[in-house]
Design an enzyme around this catalytic site. Sequence first.
Site, PDB file in Angstrom:
ATOM      1  N   SER A  48      -5.497  31.148 -13.620  1.00 53.88           N
ATOM      2  CA  SER A  48      -6.211  31.450 -12.376  1.00 53.88           C
ATOM      3  C   SER A  48      -5.430  31.131 -11.110  1.00 53.88           C
ATOM      4  O   SER A  48      -5.667  31.736 -10.066  1.00 53.88           O
ATOM      5  CB  SER A  48      -7.548  30.697 -12.342  1.00 53.88           C
ATOM      6  OG  SER A  48      -7.336  29.305 -12.500  1.00 53.88           O
ATOM      7  N   ASP A 339     -12.447  25.073  -4.391  1.00 58.82           N
ATOM      8  CA  ASP A 339     -13.562  24.854  -5.313  1.00 58.82           C
ATOM      9  C   ASP A 339     -13.265  23.590  -6.122  1.00 58.82           C
ATOM     10  O   ASP A 339     -12.503  22.730  -5.669  1.00 58.82           O
ATOM     11  CB  ASP A 339     -13.802  26.084  -6.198  1.00 58.82           C
ATOM     12  CG  ASP A 339     -12.618  26.438  -7.088  1.00 58.82           C
ATOM     13  OD1 ASP A 339     -11.672  25.620  -7.189  1.00 58.82           O
ATOM     14  OD2 ASP A 339     -12.633  27.524  -7.708  1.00 58.82           O
ATOM     15  N   HIS A 342      -9.296  24.699  -7.743  1.00 59.38           N
ATOM     16  CA  HIS A 342      -8.238  25.501  -7.133  1.00 59.38           C
ATOM     17  C   HIS A 342      -7.986  25.128  -5.673  1.00 59.38           C
ATOM     18  O   HIS A 342      -8.929  24.890  -4.919  1.00 59.38           O
ATOM     19  CB  HIS A 342      -8.604  26.981  -7.232  1.00 59.38           C
ATOM     20  CG  HIS A 342      -8.908  27.422  -8.621  1.00 59.38           C
ATOM     21  ND1 HIS A 342     -10.196  27.539  -9.095  1.00 59.38           N
ATOM     22  CD2 HIS A 342      -8.083  27.745  -9.653  1.00 59.38           C
ATOM     23  CE1 HIS A 342     -10.158  27.932 -10.364  1.00 59.38           C
ATOM     24  NE2 HIS A 342      -8.888  28.058 -10.725  1.00 59.38           N
TER      25      HIS A 342
END
Length: 377
Positions: A48, A339, A342
């Site tokens: 991600s 978040d 990240h």
Amino acid sequence: MAATSSSRLFFLALSLLACFSFCNCHCSVSNKNAEGGMMKGMFVFGSSLVDNGNNNFLPNSLARADYLPYGIDFPLGPSGRFTNGRNVIDLLGGHLKLPSLIPAFADPKTRGSKIVHGVNYASGASGILDDTGSLAGHVINLNQQIRNFEEITLPELETQLGCRSRQSLPNYLFVVGTGGNDYSFNYFRRSSNQNVSLEIFTANLTASLSRQLKKLHSLGARKFVVMSVNPLGCSPVVRMNRPTHNGCVQNMNRAALLFNSHLKSLVDVISAEMPGSSLVFVNSYKIIRDIIKNPISKGFKDSSTTCCEVASISEGGNGILCKRGGEVCANRSSHVFFDGLHPTEAVNVQIATKAYVSSLKTEVYPTNIARMTKSKI
């Protein structure tokens, strides 16, 4: 009759020679550009932290960021990037002066001329190991990402560029950013790993990554950037309800440091095993850890809490992803984490900038991307 056949063979041979010469000429010009530091594009593999939106097209994936407040500062809005704005790949593309953003492989539109400056295969929640990410539903593991590159993109790239991929690929940067999920969603989550030491797991993990890098090399890749695992124990999702030391969970950071040590060593070892290759290890762990230790001096104010409102487990979330349409902090550039896991675009800017121009071997090893891309192939 014989003369006619001879004439046909002559013109056929002439045509093949012309085609061959055109192909070599085209790629020769591109190689000169690469030696001058002008990369044609990037091919990106990982999780991600470098995903440009592949999981948007996986209907059964729980690891998605295609909704607000993700992308609140990105020109195209929510795109599947797990941050508020640009990720490291977008920013590296800017440093390399690429003409466009790197498109996601899973997007049906990523075909034809759109692949000539590279493709992003990364998938949020995926890992080096095939079974990492199964908790998040459908994700694309690293082995499958490489197969997608080999079986689907490469033949089409040869058609688009008019020459063999082995001639063109030295003009591309291959970025690999993965490994963290193999600890967060695999080693520390599975009871089957209880009898496996962290050292053995890490050795096996880096051995797998070594084989995957060699596979890319066998396909023609020559210039590699490998990203370290970030300080896992400092992320908000890990620190929740767990004892910390200096604000971070030590066993998670120890795992990240062990992997990063193996990865840095691999850069030296594998270079000798991949003729003609150049590799750069980017120590994003240190870059982020330095910010967390002294945020004010780095331009940050909050290094511990999330910028967006994160959906808790009791609310049906996982403690990592932002709540759909949830609240978001006003000054995103002052936060380290967007978040529960990240970093914000502001942190990504620092990682990408240091990756490209830092002269500190503790941040980039053995050199930075700018110098590596200017080296002869």
